[in-house]
Each structure stands twice: as C-alpha cells, then as structure tokens.
Motif scaffolding. Structure first.
Motif, mmCIF file in Angstrom:
data_model
loop_
_atom_site.group_PDB
_atom_site.id
_atom_site.type_symbol
_atom_site.label_atom_id
_atom_site.label_comp_id
_atom_site.label_asym_id
_atom_site.label_seq_id
_atom_site.Cartn_x
_atom_site.Cartn_y
_atom_site.Cartn_z
ATOM 1 N N ALA A 84 0.828 -1.210 0.000
ATOM 2 C CA ALA A 84 0.000 0.000 0.000
ATOM 3 C C ALA A 84 0.862 1.260 0.000
ATOM 4 C CB ALA A 84 -0.934 -0.009 1.201
ATOM 5 N N GLU A 85 1.971 1.240 0.745
ATOM 6 C CA GLU A 85 2.862 2.399 0.772
ATOM 7 C C GLU A 85 3.557 2.595 -0.574
ATOM 8 O OE1 GLU A 85 4.036 2.319 5.525
ATOM 9 O OE2 GLU A 85 5.443 1.585 4.017
ATOM 10 N N ILE A 86 3.896 1.496 -1.226
ATOM 11 C CA ILE A 86 4.522 1.607 -2.551
ATOM 12 C C ILE A 86 3.555 2.258 -3.539
ATOM 13 C CG2 ILE A 86 5.392 0.280 -4.506
ATOM 14 C CD1 ILE A 86 6.533 -1.705 -2.531
ATOM 15 N N ILE A 87 2.298 1.856 -3.484
ATOM 16 C CA ILE A 87 1.300 2.441 -4.377
ATOM 17 C C ILE A 87 1.098 3.922 -4.048
ATOM 18 C CG2 ILE A 87 -1.123 2.368 -5.096
ATOM 19 C CD1 ILE A 87 0.572 0.083 -6.174
ATOM 20 N N ALA A 88 1.062 4.240 -2.757
ATOM 21 C CA ALA A 88 0.811 5.626 -2.354
ATOM 22 C C ALA A 88 1.974 6.545 -2.693
ATOM 23 C CB ALA A 88 0.515 5.678 -0.854
ATOM 24 N N LYS A 89 3.210 6.046 -2.586
ATOM 25 C CA LYS A 89 4.381 6.882 -2.784
ATOM 26 C C LYS A 89 5.032 6.707 -4.155
ATOM 27 C CE LYS A 89 5.470 6.769 2.164
ATOM 28 N NZ LYS A 89 6.477 6.400 3.188
ATOM 29 N N GLY A 92 4.012 7.494 -7.103
ATOM 30 C CA GLY A 92 3.861 8.593 -8.038
ATOM 31 C C GLY A 92 2.980 8.261 -9.216
ATOM 32 N N ILE A 93 3.106 9.090 -10.252
ATOM 33 C CA ILE A 93 2.208 9.004 -11.397
ATOM 34 C C ILE A 93 2.436 7.742 -12.222
ATOM 35 C CG2 ILE A 93 3.748 10.303 -12.915
ATOM 36 C CD1 ILE A 93 1.279 11.605 -14.124
ATOM 37 N N ALA A 94 3.647 7.198 -12.202
ATOM 38 C CA ALA A 94 3.969 6.052 -13.061
ATOM 39 C C ALA A 94 3.630 4.715 -12.437
ATOM 40 C CB ALA A 94 5.451 6.081 -13.424
ATOM 41 N N ILE A 95 3.229 4.707 -11.170
ATOM 42 C CA ILE A 95 3.025 3.424 -10.504
ATOM 43 C C ILE A 95 1.802 2.696 -11.041
ATOM 44 C CG2 ILE A 95 1.564 4.213 -8.606
ATOM 45 C CD1 ILE A 95 4.559 1.775 -8.392
ATOM 46 N N TRP A 96 0.776 3.409 -11.484
ATOM 47 C CA TRP A 96 -0.436 2.748 -11.987
ATOM 48 C C TRP A 96 -0.214 2.064 -13.337
ATOM 49 C CZ3 TRP A 96 -3.813 1.774 -8.465
ATOM 50 C CH2 TRP A 96 -3.952 2.622 -7.370
ATOM 51 N N PRO A 97 0.439 2.721 -14.314
ATOM 52 C CA PRO A 97 0.780 1.957 -15.535
ATOM 53 C C PRO A 97 1.687 0.765 -15.253
ATOM 54 C CG PRO A 97 0.981 4.304 -15.931
ATOM 55 C CD PRO A 97 0.766 4.134 -14.467
#
Length: 239
Positions: A4-9, A11-16
């Motif tokens: 969860a922290e990795i997803i939150a921190k 940034g913009i490129a984590i979702w792709p």
C-alpha cells in the motif's frame, strides 16, 4: 515498506506499472501451464508415434488422433488430412503444421517484450517527474536549512517507480528467456520428428511402388495373346 505504501508513494507512473505487472503475471502463468502440459508428455507421444510408424504406417494416424490436443499429436496428424499423399505432399504438410504449432508456442511473447521495454522507461519517467516536483519547491534561501528535508524525502520516494519498473522488467525478462529456450527445443524436436517420419514414409512409399511395378511386369509376361476370329466358313462348320 508494504504494498500500500509503494502504491501511495510511487507517483504518477506506478499505476501503468501495476497494469503492466498484472498483464505480465497473467501471461507468465498461462505460459507455464501451457509448457507444463507440452513438455511432460511430448517424448512419450513421439516414441509411440515412431514405434507405430516402424510397425505399420496406418497405426500412426490412430496414435496421432489420440493425442490431437497435444502439439506433437496435432503436428503428426496434419498429413493424414490428405488421401494417400506422395512424399512431397507429406513434407509440405508437416512443414506447414510445424509452422502453425511453433506460432502457437510463441503466444504471449510480444506482450512480454512490450513489458520488458516499457517498464524501465515508465519507472524512469516516474522518477524524473518526482524529481521535478521535489526540486521545483526548493528556493535558494532554503538551502542548508531544515525546510529542505522534505525535498530529500521526496527524491527518495521518486526512486520507487524506477525500482518497481526494473523489478517488473527483470522478472518478465527471466521468464521470457525461459520460454524462448523451450521454444528453441521444440524447433529441434519437431524437425527431428519430421525427418524420421519422412524417412519411414519414403521407404514404404518406394517399396509399394516397386511391388506394383513387379506385379505389372509379371502379369504382362504371363498374359496369352488372344486368337483372332477366323473368317473361314468351312472352319466354322467343322467346329
């Protein structure tokens, strides 16, 4: 740092990157399931086919039909779609079937190649974007003060996307190379199977042709010529 922290921190490129990781994982699992079914039975099927071909060529069709769902069985069954093909037709049918099976074995390779190429770039983009955001808030008068501590924290967090992108690319590349090794081994195995089957079929084909020629010559030498009908009426009366 948890997920969860990795997803939150990240940034913009984590979702792709998350989307690419899901696609890569799904492809890897599907290919593992496919190759496990192929590799565990192929040698047994090939040995049965070659043994049947050495005993009686007609048995090859039966064995291949029993394993029609396996790439090796489907490959060997292709020539039997034609009625008594000559050796050249058999060669072309096996070659076409091999190309079809090898293309099926490379399913998912293009997706893994795209993931391997895009993941590091997306990670680098996320890092650069995070650095831009962090450094844009620095003022000359704040250098060396406690107000810059948040900037260093932001720079550290911006590197998360690069780490995630490299991780996705490394895992995808490892399985991609593994699947390529399996595919290369299948090319060698299908080529070996085709060569053995062609040799056996050609031997049988030419042996049958020789038997037909000998039978024709024998029947020609033993046929008695017919007597022409006589036109003598007296001869007909005597009979």
């Amino acid at each position: 740092m948890n997920f969860a922290e990795i997803i939150a921190k990240g940034g913009i490129a984590i979702w792709p990157l998350l989307l690419l990781s899901i696609l890569s994982l799904a492809t890897i699992l599907e290919r593992i399931w496919f190759w496990s079914r192929v590799l565990f039975r192929e040698k047994q099927i090939l040995n049965r086919i070659i043994e049947a071909a050495n005993r009686n060529w007609d048995l090859v069709e039966k064995v291949a039909r029993e394993h029609i769902n396996h790439p090796m069985g489907n490959f060997v069954y292709a020539p039997f779609k034609y009625s008594n093909p000559d050796p050249e037709i058999l060669h072309l049918a096996l070659e076409s079937a091999a190309d079809e099976q090898l293309a099926r074995m490379r399913k998912g390779d293009k997706l893994l190649e795209a993931v391997i190429a895009l993941s590091p770039l997306l990670g680098l983009f996320g890092t650069v974007w995070g650095l831009i955001k962090s450094l844009s808030s620095i003022r000359i008068g704040d250098l060396g003060t406690a107000s810059t501590s948040g900037v260093t924290l932001g720079i550290g967090e911006s590197l998360i996307s690069t780490a995630v992108g490299l991780l996705v690319a490394i895992v995808s590349l490892a399985f991609y190379r593994l699947f390529q090794a399996f595919w290369s081994n299948q090319v060698r195995l299908l080529r070996k199977a085709a060569s053995q089957l062609e040799v056996i079929y050609r031997q049988q084909w030419f042996r049958e042709e020789d038997e037909i020629v000998v039978a024709d010559e024998y029947s020609f030498m033993n046929v008695e010529p017919k007597k022409p009908p006589t036109s003598d009426p007296w001869a007909a009366g005597e009979q």
